[in-house]
Design a protein around this motif. Structure first.
Motif, PDB file in Angstrom:
ATOM      1  N   PRO A   1      17.860 -15.025   6.554  1.00 43.46           N
ATOM      2  CA  PRO A   1      17.179 -14.409   5.398  1.00 43.46           C
ATOM      3  C   PRO A   1      15.665 -14.464   5.477  1.00 43.46           C
ATOM      4  N   THR A   2      15.142 -15.515   6.067  1.00 41.98           N
ATOM      5  CA  THR A   2      13.685 -15.635   6.129  1.00 41.98           C
ATOM      6  C   THR A   2      13.083 -14.620   7.086  1.00 41.98           C
ATOM      7  N   ILE A   3      13.850 -14.186   8.094  1.00 45.97           N
ATOM      8  CA  ILE A   3      13.381 -13.125   8.976  1.00 45.97           C
ATOM      9  C   ILE A   3      13.211 -11.836   8.172  1.00 45.97           C
ATOM     10  N   LEU A   4      14.179 -11.549   7.332  1.00 50.81           N
ATOM     11  CA  LEU A   4      14.126 -10.322   6.539  1.00 50.81           C
ATOM     12  C   LEU A   4      12.959 -10.308   5.558  1.00 50.81           C
ATOM     13  N   GLU A   5      12.529 -11.481   5.107  1.00 50.90           N
ATOM     14  CA  GLU A   5      11.449 -11.536   4.129  1.00 50.90           C
ATOM     15  C   GLU A   5      10.184 -10.858   4.625  1.00 50.90           C
ATOM     16  N   ALA A   6       9.981 -10.874   5.932  1.00 52.81           N
ATOM     17  CA  ALA A   6       8.753 -10.300   6.475  1.00 52.81           C
ATOM     18  C   ALA A   6       8.609  -8.831   6.127  1.00 52.81           C
ATOM     19  N   GLY A   7       9.731  -8.097   6.097  1.00 55.21           N
ATOM     20  CA  GLY A   7       9.667  -6.672   5.818  1.00 55.21           C
ATOM     21  C   GLY A   7      10.268  -6.267   4.491  1.00 55.21           C
ATOM     22  N   THR A   8      10.459  -7.231   3.585  1.00 55.15           N
ATOM     23  CA  THR A   8      11.076  -6.965   2.287  1.00 55.15           C
ATOM     24  C   THR A   8      10.023  -6.930   1.189  1.00 55.15           C
ATOM     25  N   GLY A   9      10.095  -5.914   0.341  1.00 55.31           N
ATOM     26  CA  GLY A   9       9.144  -5.780  -0.750  1.00 55.31           C
ATOM     27  C   GLY A   9       9.527  -6.612  -1.951  1.00 55.31           C
ATOM     28  N   GLU A  10       8.653  -6.648  -2.947  1.00 53.75           N
ATOM     29  CA  GLU A  10       8.919  -7.408  -4.157  1.00 53.75           C
ATOM     30  C   GLU A  10      10.117  -6.851  -4.922  1.00 53.75           C
ATOM     31  N   ASP A  11      10.488  -5.594  -4.652  1.00 53.34           N
ATOM     32  CA  ASP A  11      11.647  -5.004  -5.303  1.00 53.34           C
ATOM     33  C   ASP A  11      12.955  -5.396  -4.616  1.00 53.34           C
ATOM     34  N   GLY A  12      12.859  -6.212  -3.558  1.00 50.81           N
ATOM     35  CA  GLY A  12      14.049  -6.641  -2.844  1.00 50.81           C
ATOM     36  C   GLY A  12      14.538  -5.659  -1.807  1.00 50.81           C
ATOM     37  N   HIS A  13      13.839  -4.537  -1.648  1.00 50.71           N
ATOM     38  CA  HIS A  13      14.236  -3.539  -0.660  1.00 50.71           C
ATOM     39  C   HIS A  13      13.620  -3.853   0.705  1.00 50.71           C
ATOM     40  N   VAL A  14      14.345  -3.510   1.749  1.00 49.16           N
ATOM     41  CA  VAL A  14      13.856  -3.696   3.117  1.00 49.16           C
ATOM     42  C   VAL A  14      13.070  -2.454   3.522  1.00 49.16           C
ATOM     43  N   TYR A  15      11.839  -2.663   3.909  1.00 47.08           N
ATOM     44  CA  TYR A  15      10.962  -1.572   4.336  1.00 47.08           C
ATOM     45  C   TYR A  15      10.723  -1.598   5.848  1.00 47.08           C
TER      46      TYR A  15
ATOM     47  N   ASN B   1       0.810  -1.222   0.000  1.00 45.62           N
ATOM     48  CA  ASN B   1       0.000   0.000   0.000  1.00 45.62           C
ATOM     49  C   ASN B   1       0.840   1.268   0.000  1.00 45.62           C
ATOM     50  N   GLY B   2       2.161   1.133   0.006  1.00 46.27           N
ATOM     51  CA  GLY B   2       3.022   2.304   0.004  1.00 46.27           C
ATOM     52  C   GLY B   2       3.012   3.071   1.304  1.00 46.27           C
ATOM     53  N   GLN B   3       2.805   2.378   2.417  1.00 42.04           N
ATOM     54  CA  GLN B   3       2.669   3.058   3.709  1.00 42.04           C
ATOM     55  C   GLN B   3       3.918   2.976   4.584  1.00 42.04           C
ATOM     56  N   LEU B   4       4.933   2.289   4.119  1.00 41.29           N
ATOM     57  CA  LEU B   4       6.191   2.215   4.859  1.00 41.29           C
ATOM     58  C   LEU B   4       7.303   2.860   4.053  1.00 41.29           C
ATOM     59  N   ALA B   5       8.209   3.545   4.741  1.00 42.44           N
ATOM     60  CA  ALA B   5       9.358   4.143   4.072  1.00 42.44           C
ATOM     61  C   ALA B   5      10.317   3.053   3.599  1.00 42.44           C
ATOM     62  N   ASP B   6      10.947   3.281   2.465  1.00 42.88           N
ATOM     63  CA  ASP B   6      11.986   2.381   1.970  1.00 42.88           C
ATOM     64  C   ASP B   6      13.228   2.603   2.836  1.00 42.88           C
ATOM     65  N   MET B   7      13.567   1.604   3.649  1.00 42.87           N
ATOM     66  CA  MET B   7      14.683   1.701   4.587  1.00 42.87           C
ATOM     67  C   MET B   7      15.885   0.884   4.122  1.00 42.87           C
ATOM     68  N   ASP B   8      15.914   0.515   2.855  1.00 37.82           N
ATOM     69  CA  ASP B   8      16.933  -0.411   2.387  1.00 37.82           C
ATOM     70  C   ASP B   8      18.350   0.147   2.542  1.00 37.82           C
ATOM     71  N   ALA B   9      18.565   1.387   2.115  1.00 38.76           N
ATOM     72  CA  ALA B   9      19.911   1.966   2.220  1.00 38.76           C
ATOM     73  C   ALA B   9      20.345   2.059   3.675  1.00 38.76           C
ATOM     74  N   GLN B  10      19.418   2.460   4.529  1.00 34.06           N
ATOM     75  CA  GLN B  10      19.750   2.573   5.957  1.00 34.06           C
ATOM     76  C   GLN B  10      20.021   1.190   6.556  1.00 34.06           C
ATOM     77  N   PHE B  11      19.216   0.216   6.176  1.00 32.65           N
ATOM     78  CA  PHE B  11      19.409  -1.132   6.704  1.00 32.65           C
ATOM     79  C   PHE B  11      20.766  -1.689   6.271  1.00 32.65           C
ATOM     80  N   ARG B  12      21.122  -1.494   5.002  1.00 32.24           N
ATOM     81  CA  ARG B  12      22.379  -2.049   4.496  1.00 32.24           C
ATOM     82  C   ARG B  12      23.589  -1.413   5.175  1.00 32.24           C
ATOM     83  N   SER B  13      23.403  -0.282   5.828  1.00 33.22           N
ATOM     84  CA  SER B  13      24.520   0.368   6.510  1.00 33.22           C
ATOM     85  C   SER B  13      24.880  -0.316   7.824  1.00 33.22           C
ATOM     86  N   LEU B  14      23.999  -1.180   8.305  1.00 32.89           N
ATOM     87  CA  LEU B  14      24.269  -1.882   9.558  1.00 32.89           C
ATOM     88  C   LEU B  14      25.380  -2.907   9.349  1.00 32.89           C
ATOM     89  N   ALA B  15      26.322  -2.943  10.254  1.00 29.74           N
ATOM     90  CA  ALA B  15      27.477  -3.829  10.111  1.00 29.74           C
ATOM     91  C   ALA B  15      27.089  -5.295  10.077  1.00 29.74           C
TER      92      ALA B  15
END
Length: 464
Positions: free
Chosen positions: A135-149, A114-128
């Motif tokens: 990987p399956t944990i991340l799927e819960a918040g990952t969009g079809e574009d592969g970005h973490v929201y 629905n476009g209601q969450l900010a795309d946090m992919d760049a910020q997430f990838r900055s985590l060490a």
């Protein structure tokens, strides 16, 4: 589709089954980051449940002060928050949520779509440690574009059996031997109720979608599923399966034959915690992690608390329902807010799981304020990482672990299954009145109730 009984290393995929929530589509234009005097970013964040104890509030304030000292360009504004399926969509659409809010695994995909969450992919990838997540944990918040929201914020939890050790003793039961079958739960519930007039030997949630949640959990423990999804992702409602019927018959027996469920049949997550902490409930099921909330919000006496796995029957499909929590940011947040948000998520939720210094500092702050350290949950990264973390904080662990051994001895061997993967909260909402009817009407027609709810559920699922 058959549901598996995979062990924890594999089954977290089930624990992160994805669903949708009936929420309005977010269409606000991006806003500038909120700033305070001096150009600092002001970041509002989820703090504690309303009514939390002074000690819990002090612990949170100490954590905020530590974060702000390390991040002088960010001002944190805590906001009390309790996620409820019945109010969340309106809060999000109305813009009344904090910049960092919490959502269950089940709801993230609908919000992403629905476009209601900010795309946090760049910020997430900055985590060490971004590449250390299961990987399956991340799927819960990952969009079809592969970005973490939405970013995993808290370790996953299985539904477990919580029990009052003092009420066990008052009924002549051994608190170190909690029930392992549903028949034993019924037997113990009657003994507790008979020995303690007015007390519910066993209670269950019934409203704000929690009745459907716990009915689904007990259904899974009996080998049933309320929604089946095939390889093409077509969902079929199966609310009228044998496991759900058995659960409702079980509740009817406790309520009408044994009179062991007390007199309050309108309970949800918060109110059943209140009743339990007040000594009015002998046993109930909920996420394994609620001891923390019981202390923070309900000032539970640690001596009375016991934790055990939810009973499983002999069915090969019997499993423990699991879930978890993600941290999200509204879609209209700008980069400054998103950058500040990931710094807070890293500090408050995650780095303490993988960094020894942060783990010790966090545990020390919590323990100094008499807040729980060591409440058992399932690992977000790996069992090995979890065990190492427990070693780091060993001297600060203050939860009554010896009263939780029935659960902790079994937690890594539990057969797990995720929550229904489509229209999760809507289906739960359809089951609430079914549970209520069985507890308030001795002649409730379980078959008819489930048939009607199943038809409604299928109509929802057919909407896609």
């Amino acid at each position: 589709m058959k549901s598996s009984r995979r062990k924890i290393a594999l089954v977290l995929a089930g624990a992160t089954a994805l669903g949708t929530v009936a929420a309005c589509s977010g269409g606000e234009e991006p806003e500038d980051a909120a700033t305070s005097a001096g150009g600092k970013v002001t970041l509002s964040v989820v703090s504690l449940l309303p009514g939390s104890t002074e000690e819990a509030i002090k612990a949170f304030e100490d954590q905020v002060a530590e974060f702000e000292a390390a991040n002088p360009d960010i001002d944190v504004e805590p906001e009390e928050y309790e996620w409820k399926a019945t109010t969340f969509a309106a809060q999000l659409a109305g813009g009344t949520l904090p910049d960092v809010f919490e959502i269950p695994f089940t709801d993230a995909q609908g919000l992403v779509e629905n476009g209601q969450l900010a795309d946090m992919d760049a910020q997430f990838r900055s985590l060490a440690y971004a590449d250390k997540f299961n990987p399956t944990i991340l799927e819960a918040g990952t969009g079809e574009d592969g970005h973490v929201y939405a970013i995993p914020a808290k370790n996953a939890y299985p539904v477990a059996l919580h029990y009052n050790r003092q009420l066990f003793e008052s009924a002549g039961l051994d608190p170190d031997q909690p029930p392992t079958t549903w028949d034993e739960v019924r037997e113990y519930a009657k003994q507790i109720a008979d020995a303690n007039p007015g007390v519910a030997g066993y209670a269950t949630m019934t409203q704000n979608n929690t009745g459907g949640w716990q009915l689904t959990a007990q259904t899974a423990s009996r080998g049933g599923r309320t929604v089946e999804v095939d390889a093409e992702q077509k969902a079929t409602a199966t609310l009228d399966n044998a496991g759900t019927k058995e659960t409702l018959e079980f509740l009817r027996s406790l309520r009408w034959d044994d009179n062991s469920m007390g007199g309050n049949f309108l309970l949800d997550w918060g109110t059943i915690n209140q009743e339990f902490a007040a000594g009015q409930v002998g046993m109930f099921t909920s996420g394994s992690d609620i001891y923390t909330s019981l202390v923070q919000t309900n000032a539970v006496d640690p001596k009375m608390y016991g934790l055990a796995p939810i009973p499983l029957d002999d069915s090969p499909e019997a499993a423990t329902l699991a879930g978890g929590t993600l941290a999200g940011v509204p879609a209209n947040a700008d980069d400054a807010v998103k950058d500040a948000a990931v710094q807070w998520i890293d500090f408050f939720y995650l780095s303490k799981l993988v960094d020894e210094d942060r783990a010790v500092a966090d545990a020390k702050t919590l323990a100094a304020n008499e807040q729980p350290v060591g409440t058992p949950v399932l690992p977000m990264f790996s069992e090995e990482q979890y065990q190492e973390n427990q070693e780091w904080i060993a001297e600060y662990i203050n939860v009554p672990m010896d009263q939780m051994t029935a659960f902790t001895d079994a937690m890594f061997e539990l057969p797990l299954v995720g929550e229904p993967s489509q229209k999760t909260q809507e289906v739960y909402a359809l089951l609430d009145p079914v549970v209520q009817a069985v507890l308030t009407d001795e002649n409730a027609d379980i078959d008819a109730l489930l048939s009607d709810a199943n038809s409604q559920a299928q109509a929802l699922l057919d909407q896609g």
